[in-house]
Design an enzyme around this catalytic site. Sequence first.
Site, PDB file in Angstrom:
ATOM      1  N   GLU A  80       0.837  -1.195   0.000  1.00  0.00           N
ATOM      2  CA  GLU A  80       0.000   0.000   0.000  1.00  0.00           C
ATOM      3  C   GLU A  80       0.878   1.254   0.000  1.00  0.00           C
ATOM      4  O   GLU A  80       1.835   1.347   0.757  1.00  0.00           O
ATOM      5  CB  GLU A  80      -0.914   0.001   1.228  1.00  0.00           C
ATOM      6  N   ARG A  90     -17.974  -1.049   5.703  1.00  0.00           N
ATOM      7  CA  ARG A  90     -19.063  -1.728   4.992  1.00  0.00           C
ATOM      8  C   ARG A  90     -19.685  -2.802   5.874  1.00  0.00           C
ATOM      9  O   ARG A  90     -20.858  -3.115   5.774  1.00  0.00           O
ATOM     10  CB  ARG A  90     -18.465  -2.346   3.718  1.00  0.00           C
ATOM     11  N   CYS A 143      -7.878  -2.010   8.306  1.00  0.00           N
ATOM     12  CA  CYS A 143      -6.501  -2.000   7.806  1.00  0.00           C
ATOM     13  C   CYS A 143      -6.039  -0.585   7.505  1.00  0.00           C
ATOM     14  O   CYS A 143      -4.954  -0.171   7.926  1.00  0.00           O
ATOM     15  CB  CYS A 143      -6.370  -2.879   6.557  1.00  0.00           C
ATOM     16  N   HIS A 167      -1.122  -5.695   2.078  1.00  0.00           N
ATOM     17  CA  HIS A 167      -2.318  -6.533   2.009  1.00  0.00           C
ATOM     18  C   HIS A 167      -1.964  -7.850   1.321  1.00  0.00           C
ATOM     19  O   HIS A 167      -1.215  -7.856   0.337  1.00  0.00           O
ATOM     20  CB  HIS A 167      -3.427  -5.820   1.217  1.00  0.00           C
TER      21      HIS A 167
HETATM   22  N1  PCA Z   1      -8.157  -6.990   6.736  1.00  0.00           N
HETATM   23  C1  PCA Z   1      -9.133  -5.927   6.973  1.00  0.00           C
HETATM   24  C2  PCA Z   1      -9.013  -5.614   8.438  1.00  0.00           C
HETATM   25  C3  PCA Z   1      -8.246  -6.744   9.040  1.00  0.00           C
HETATM   26  C4  PCA Z   1      -7.680  -7.484   7.902  1.00  0.00           C
HETATM   27  O1  PCA Z   1      -6.888  -8.426   7.969  1.00  0.00           O
HETATM   28  C5  PCA Z   1      -8.985  -4.735   6.051  1.00  0.00           C
HETATM   29  O2  PCA Z   1      -8.487  -4.896   4.926  1.00  0.00           O
HETATM   30  O3  PCA Z   1      -9.346  -3.622   6.430  1.00  0.00           O
END
Ligand code: PCA
Length: 215
Positions: A80, A90, A143, A167
Amino acid sequence: MPTVLLTGFEPFGGETVNPSWEAVRQLDGWECRGHHVAAKLIPCVFGASLDALGRAVAETDPAALLAVGQAQSRAELSLERVAVNLDDARIPDNAGNRPVDMPVAAGGPAAYFASLPVKAMAAALRDAGIPAGLSHSAGSFVCNHLFYGACHLRAVRRPAMRVGFLHIPLAPEQAARHPGSPSMAVEQVVAGLRIAVDTLLTTGEDRQEAAGTLE
Ligand code: PCA
């Protein structure tokens, strides 16, 4: 020995595992280029996630933080670039909170750039045969909340702490219950994390950070 802090999230959204924690926990205690790697579990809860991060940072005083989270639609390790000052959920978090159109930090800048060398990290991952790329949105759920909060912590209190967010796809056993979703084996994520940490410790900041915050 200086520390690199890795964080992973607890399961959320009806899942029983979160591959981000399953991966980072395997690197707790690893030593890389004169740095000690520590892994901490973060609750998937607005607010409490940043409290847990604050405790982990106070405990480990990291030179760098790479936070990791699961993203169901991603097919690769996704570095990111930008954290935005927006909570817009959501689905409810694990405590039932569902903030809509709220700032992560009232009065904070609209966005922050990651302060890790994301392009070099993605390139090193690809060179090693691991699918990877850059992303310009970490979403507006927990996140992004954690990523923004970590960048804000760097901005206001810990300028020496470099911050990034990764991610990762679902684990294959999760994707099997979501037909059509891409996945990546946790072992490959762990291999990727080793490369990501090695690269961030051997590469300077991205030029993007010279642009500062996005006001
Ligand atoms: N993914 C979520 C929150 C925790 C996770 O592992 C997100 O992408 O916000």
